[in-house]
Design a protein around this motif. Sequence first.
Motif, PDB file in Angstrom:
ATOM      1  N   ILE A  10       0.859  -1.174   0.000  1.00 23.23           N
ATOM      2  CA  ILE A  10       0.000   0.000   0.000  1.00 23.23           C
ATOM      3  C   ILE A  10       0.900   1.229   0.000  1.00 23.23           C
ATOM      4  CG2 ILE A  10      -1.768   1.262   1.289  1.00 23.23           C
ATOM      5  CD1 ILE A  10      -2.565  -1.416   2.527  1.00 23.23           C
ATOM      6  N   PRO A  11       0.639   2.181  -0.892  1.00 23.94           N
ATOM      7  CA  PRO A  11       1.472   3.391  -0.877  1.00 23.94           C
ATOM      8  C   PRO A  11       1.267   4.177   0.424  1.00 23.94           C
ATOM      9  CG  PRO A  11      -0.304   3.599  -2.490  1.00 23.94           C
ATOM     10  CD  PRO A  11      -0.349   2.197  -1.946  1.00 23.94           C
ATOM     11  N   ALA A  12       2.292   4.901   0.857  1.00 19.05           N
ATOM     12  CA  ALA A  12       2.256   5.596   2.141  1.00 19.05           C
ATOM     13  C   ALA A  12       1.229   6.719   2.141  1.00 19.05           C
ATOM     14  CB  ALA A  12       3.629   6.154   2.486  1.00 19.05           C
ATOM     15  N   GLY A  13       1.098   7.480   1.085  1.00 15.99           N
ATOM     16  CA  GLY A  13       0.124   8.560   1.024  1.00 15.99           C
ATOM     17  C   GLY A  13      -1.027   8.165   0.124  1.00 15.99           C
ATOM     18  N   ILE A  14      -2.069   7.563   0.678  1.00 11.64           N
ATOM     19  CA  ILE A  14      -3.181   7.088  -0.148  1.00 11.64           C
ATOM     20  C   ILE A  14      -4.011   8.275  -0.639  1.00 11.64           C
ATOM     21  CG2 ILE A  14      -5.302   5.750  -0.132  1.00 11.64           C
ATOM     22  CD1 ILE A  14      -3.994   3.863   1.818  1.00 11.64           C
ATOM     23  N   LEU A  15      -4.388   9.181   0.254  1.00  9.08           N
ATOM     24  CA  LEU A  15      -5.217  10.310  -0.146  1.00  9.08           C
ATOM     25  C   LEU A  15      -4.395  11.473  -0.678  1.00  9.08           C
ATOM     26  CD1 LEU A  15      -7.776  10.342   2.794  1.00  9.08           C
ATOM     27  CD2 LEU A  15      -8.066   9.397   0.509  1.00  9.08           C
ATOM     28  N   LEU A  16      -3.280  11.747  -0.050  1.00 13.96           N
ATOM     29  CA  LEU A  16      -2.411  12.844  -0.462  1.00 13.96           C
ATOM     30  C   LEU A  16      -1.007  12.296  -0.707  1.00 13.96           C
ATOM     31  CD1 LEU A  16      -3.530  15.501   2.175  1.00 13.96           C
ATOM     32  CD2 LEU A  16      -4.157  15.440  -0.234  1.00 13.96           C
ATOM     33  N   PRO A  17      -0.298  12.883  -1.635  1.00 16.77           N
ATOM     34  CA  PRO A  17       1.084  12.423  -1.862  1.00 16.77           C
ATOM     35  C   PRO A  17       1.984  12.745  -0.659  1.00 16.77           C
ATOM     36  CG  PRO A  17       0.507  14.226  -3.351  1.00 16.77           C
ATOM     37  CD  PRO A  17      -0.711  13.895  -2.575  1.00 16.77           C
ATOM     38  N   GLU A  18       3.082  12.036  -0.577  1.00 11.95           N
ATOM     39  CA  GLU A  18       3.997  12.218   0.553  1.00 11.95           C
ATOM     40  C   GLU A  18       4.587  13.613   0.598  1.00 11.95           C
ATOM     41  OE1 GLU A  18       6.835   9.141   1.414  1.00 11.95           O
ATOM     42  OE2 GLU A  18       5.646   7.721   0.266  1.00 11.95           O
ATOM     43  N   SER A  19       4.716  14.267  -0.541  1.00 12.57           N
ATOM     44  CA  SER A  19       5.268  15.620  -0.557  1.00 12.57           C
ATOM     45  C   SER A  19       4.338  16.602   0.159  1.00 12.57           C
ATOM     46  CB  SER A  19       5.510  16.079  -1.993  1.00 12.57           C
ATOM     47  OG  SER A  19       4.281  16.096  -2.714  1.00 12.57           O
ATOM     48  N   VAL A  20       3.042  16.395   0.053  1.00 12.08           N
ATOM     49  CA  VAL A  20       2.083  17.260   0.751  1.00 12.08           C
ATOM     50  C   VAL A  20       2.104  16.953   2.244  1.00 12.08           C
ATOM     51  CG1 VAL A  20      -0.357  17.841   0.987  1.00 12.08           C
ATOM     52  CG2 VAL A  20       0.622  17.524  -1.273  1.00 12.08           C
ATOM     53  N   LEU A  21       2.155  15.678   2.601  1.00 16.36           N
ATOM     54  CA  LEU A  21       2.142  15.290   4.014  1.00 16.36           C
ATOM     55  C   LEU A  21       3.388  15.768   4.754  1.00 16.36           C
ATOM     56  CD1 LEU A  21       0.781  11.654   3.730  1.00 16.36           C
ATOM     57  CD2 LEU A  21      -0.466  13.712   4.353  1.00 16.36           C
ATOM     58  N   GLY A  22       4.486  15.953   4.053  1.00 16.34           N
ATOM     59  CA  GLY A  22       5.723  16.390   4.684  1.00 16.34           C
ATOM     60  C   GLY A  22       5.940  17.886   4.648  1.00 16.34           C
ATOM     61  N   SER A  23       5.024  18.643   4.071  1.00 21.80           N
ATOM     62  CA  SER A  23       5.217  20.089   3.935  1.00 21.80           C
ATOM     63  C   SER A  23       4.940  20.806   5.254  1.00 21.80           C
ATOM     64  CB  SER A  23       4.311  20.646   2.836  1.00 21.80           C
ATOM     65  OG  SER A  23       2.962  20.541   3.223  1.00 21.80           O
ATOM     66  N   SER A  24       5.486  22.010   5.371  1.00 18.21           N
ATOM     67  CA  SER A  24       5.293  22.787   6.598  1.00 18.21           C
ATOM     68  C   SER A  24       3.865  23.323   6.691  1.00 18.21           C
ATOM     69  CB  SER A  24       6.300  23.933   6.659  1.00 18.21           C
ATOM     70  OG  SER A  24       6.112  24.810   5.557  1.00 18.21           O
ATOM     71  N   GLU A  25       3.233  23.608   5.549  1.00 13.73           N
ATOM     72  CA  GLU A  25       1.847  24.072   5.579  1.00 13.73           C
ATOM     73  C   GLU A  25       0.925  22.999   6.150  1.00 13.73           C
ATOM     74  OE1 GLU A  25       3.656  24.148   2.729  1.00 13.73           O
ATOM     75  OE2 GLU A  25       4.047  26.295   2.507  1.00 13.73           O
ATOM     76  N   PHE A  26       1.170  21.762   5.791  1.00  6.66           N
ATOM     77  CA  PHE A  26       0.364  20.666   6.314  1.00  6.66           C
ATOM     78  C   PHE A  26       0.594  20.492   7.813  1.00  6.66           C
ATOM     79  CE2 PHE A  26      -0.755  16.245   7.144  1.00  6.66           C
ATOM     80  CZ  PHE A  26      -2.000  16.178   6.537  1.00  6.66           C
ATOM     81  N   ALA A  27       1.824  20.715   8.265  1.00  9.59           N
ATOM     82  CA  ALA A  27       2.128  20.624   9.697  1.00  9.59           C
ATOM     83  C   ALA A  27       1.414  21.727  10.469  1.00  9.59           C
ATOM     84  CB  ALA A  27       3.630  20.704   9.918  1.00  9.59           C
ATOM     85  N   VAL A  28       1.354  22.929   9.914  1.00  5.63           N
ATOM     86  CA  VAL A  28       0.642  24.032  10.567  1.00  5.63           C
ATOM     87  C   VAL A  28      -0.849  23.713  10.634  1.00  5.63           C
ATOM     88  CG1 VAL A  28      -0.019  26.462  10.306  1.00  5.63           C
ATOM     89  CG2 VAL A  28       2.349  25.770   9.959  1.00  5.63           C
ATOM     90  N   LEU A  29      -1.402  23.197   9.545  1.00  4.92           N
ATOM     91  CA  LEU A  29      -2.816  22.829   9.531  1.00  4.92           C
ATOM     92  C   LEU A  29      -3.103  21.720  10.539  1.00  4.92           C
ATOM     93  CD1 LEU A  29      -5.600  23.146   8.219  1.00  4.92           C
ATOM     94  CD2 LEU A  29      -4.910  21.398   6.576  1.00  4.92           C
TER      95      LEU A  29
END
Length: 76
Positions: A10-29
């Motif tokens: 199973i890919p690690a980011g099913i709904l969102l790609p890993e680049s989005v999950l690792g971004s600082s904007e996603f961390a703030v959200l």
Amino acid sequence: MFPTAAGPTIPAGILLPESVLGSSEFAVLAAFVAINTVIYASLALVNILPRIYPTDWVTNRNRRTETRSIYPDGQV
């Protein structure tokens, strides 16, 4: 990719790609959502607990020492 017991990976980011999950904007959200969840959970807990009146703990000097009722002995 994570191997499973059934075999397929199973890919690690099913709904969102890993680049989005690792971004600082996603961390703030994610931090905002976490803080918001804690606030709403604490408000729900406060609504469940009985109400506390601070005036019950503080003595009031304006209380009358004698009753001013038309029935001074407490007779009704």
